[in-house]
Motif scaffolding. Structure first.
Motif, PDB file in Angstrom:
ATOM      1  N   THR A 102     -58.343  34.682  34.922  1.00  0.00           N
ATOM      2  CA  THR A 102     -58.705  36.026  35.363  1.00  0.00           C
ATOM      3  C   THR A 102     -60.191  36.110  35.707  1.00  0.00           C
ATOM      4  OG1 THR A 102     -56.975  36.945  33.920  1.00  0.00           O
ATOM      5  CG2 THR A 102     -58.650  38.461  34.733  1.00  0.00           C
ATOM      6  N   LYS A 158     -55.755  50.942  44.130  1.00  0.00           N
ATOM      7  CA  LYS A 158     -54.734  49.985  43.718  1.00  0.00           C
ATOM      8  C   LYS A 158     -55.381  48.688  43.207  1.00  0.00           C
ATOM      9  CE  LYS A 158     -51.035  51.589  46.790  1.00  0.00           C
ATOM     10  NZ  LYS A 158     -50.153  51.241  47.947  1.00  0.00           N
ATOM     11  N   LEU A 159     -56.478  48.302  43.847  1.00  0.00           N
ATOM     12  CA  LEU A 159     -57.177  47.092  43.403  1.00  0.00           C
ATOM     13  C   LEU A 159     -57.741  47.294  41.998  1.00  0.00           C
ATOM     14  CD1 LEU A 159     -58.261  44.279  43.973  1.00  0.00           C
ATOM     15  CD2 LEU A 159     -60.245  45.329  45.087  1.00  0.00           C
ATOM     16  N   ALA A 216     -56.606  49.328  39.723  1.00  0.00           N
ATOM     17  CA  ALA A 216     -55.482  49.387  38.780  1.00  0.00           C
ATOM     18  C   ALA A 216     -54.953  47.988  38.474  1.00  0.00           C
ATOM     19  CB  ALA A 216     -54.371  50.273  39.349  1.00  0.00           C
ATOM     20  N   SER A 217     -54.894  47.136  39.498  1.00  0.00           N
ATOM     21  CA  SER A 217     -54.416  45.759  39.302  1.00  0.00           C
ATOM     22  C   SER A 217     -55.349  44.986  38.378  1.00  0.00           C
ATOM     23  CB  SER A 217     -54.289  45.048  40.655  1.00  0.00           C
ATOM     24  OG  SER A 217     -53.342  45.695  41.482  1.00  0.00           O
ATOM     25  N   LEU A 218     -56.652  45.151  38.573  1.00  0.00           N
ATOM     26  CA  LEU A 218     -57.615  44.463  37.714  1.00  0.00           C
ATOM     27  C   LEU A 218     -57.542  44.976  36.282  1.00  0.00           C
ATOM     28  CD1 LEU A 218     -60.704  44.310  40.108  1.00  0.00           C
ATOM     29  CD2 LEU A 218     -59.178  42.434  39.479  1.00  0.00           C
ATOM     30  N   ARG A 248     -54.926  45.940  34.684  1.00  0.00           N
ATOM     31  CA  ARG A 248     -53.763  45.357  33.994  1.00  0.00           C
ATOM     32  C   ARG A 248     -54.091  43.994  33.407  1.00  0.00           C
ATOM     33  NH1 ARG A 248     -50.628  47.551  38.316  1.00  0.00           N
ATOM     34  NH2 ARG A 248     -50.554  45.509  39.341  1.00  0.00           N
TER      35      ARG A 248
END
Length: 211
Positions: A111, A144-145, A147-149, A151
């Protein structure tokens, strides 16, 4: 007159009384030191060696004694197997815990590598937000980017007004304010990012503090 197998004092002639006599039942002749047979005679009677008093004893357990010996042996073997099983279980538990830690470390490192590659893009998005240049579909993509990070445990930090912390902030500019009581963030040049407790990049800020 006495019997040849007895010993005692001869009867005085003319006494008329039965003479006192005794039988020597000792199993070892006191003179020769040899073992005697059942009749009291010394010599080899075909018995086990008299020098070993345990030679004629039978130590083979029988009946309940034999069963008890088997039970004790079975319990000893069971204890050995249980000990070996517990050692194997402890070894497996340690291996499993170590594998989980290694997996988590590999996941975090992966990550972090992806985040480091995306930092220039994320900085451009932040600058566009600050200048109100991000709207419409691009604003939705940016959300959205983020929110993805999130997670994957990625957190953005660094805001105006928070107290300066050299562990998470990198001061690019420092201004003095006579009325300030503590050094605080006055401007965020580039926000910081961290994954859990690991800081991937410190927030690059301008600070203001007392003289």
């Amino acid at each position: 007159m006495t019997d040849e197998n007895t010993q005692g004092t001869p009867e005085p002639e003319g006494s008329g009384e039965t003479p006192f006599q005794f039988t020597d039942k000792r199993k070892v002749d006191p003179t020769s030191g040899e073992a005697r047979d059942a009749s009291g005679a010394a010599g080899d009677q075909g018995t086990p060696d008299s020098s070993d008093p345990l030679a004629a004893l039978d130590f083979e357990p029988e009946g309940e004694a034999a069963e008890s010996a088997e039970v004790l042996q079975a319990k000893a073997e069971a204890a050995q197997h249980l000990d070996a099983l517990q050692r194997e279980r402890a070894s497996f538990t340690n291996y499993r815990n170590r594998s989980l830690r290694d997996q988590e470390a590999a996941r975090t490192q992966g990550t972090q590598d992806v985040l480091a590659a995306l930092l220039p893009v994320l900085d451009d998005i932040e600058r566009a937000k600050q200048h109100a240049e991000l709207s419409g579909p691009m604003a939705a993509i940016a959300e959205k980017l983020d929110a993805s990070l999130a997670r994957f445990g990625v957190e953005r930090f660094g805001t105006v007004g928070e107290e300066f912390d050299p562990n998470v902030h990198e001061a690019l500019m420092h201004n003095v304010d006579p009325e300030a009581t503590a050094t605080t963030v006055a401007m965020v040049v580039e926000p910081g990012y961290r994954i859990g407790e690991r800081v991937v990049r410190a927030a690059r800020v301008g600070v203001v503090g007392p003289e």
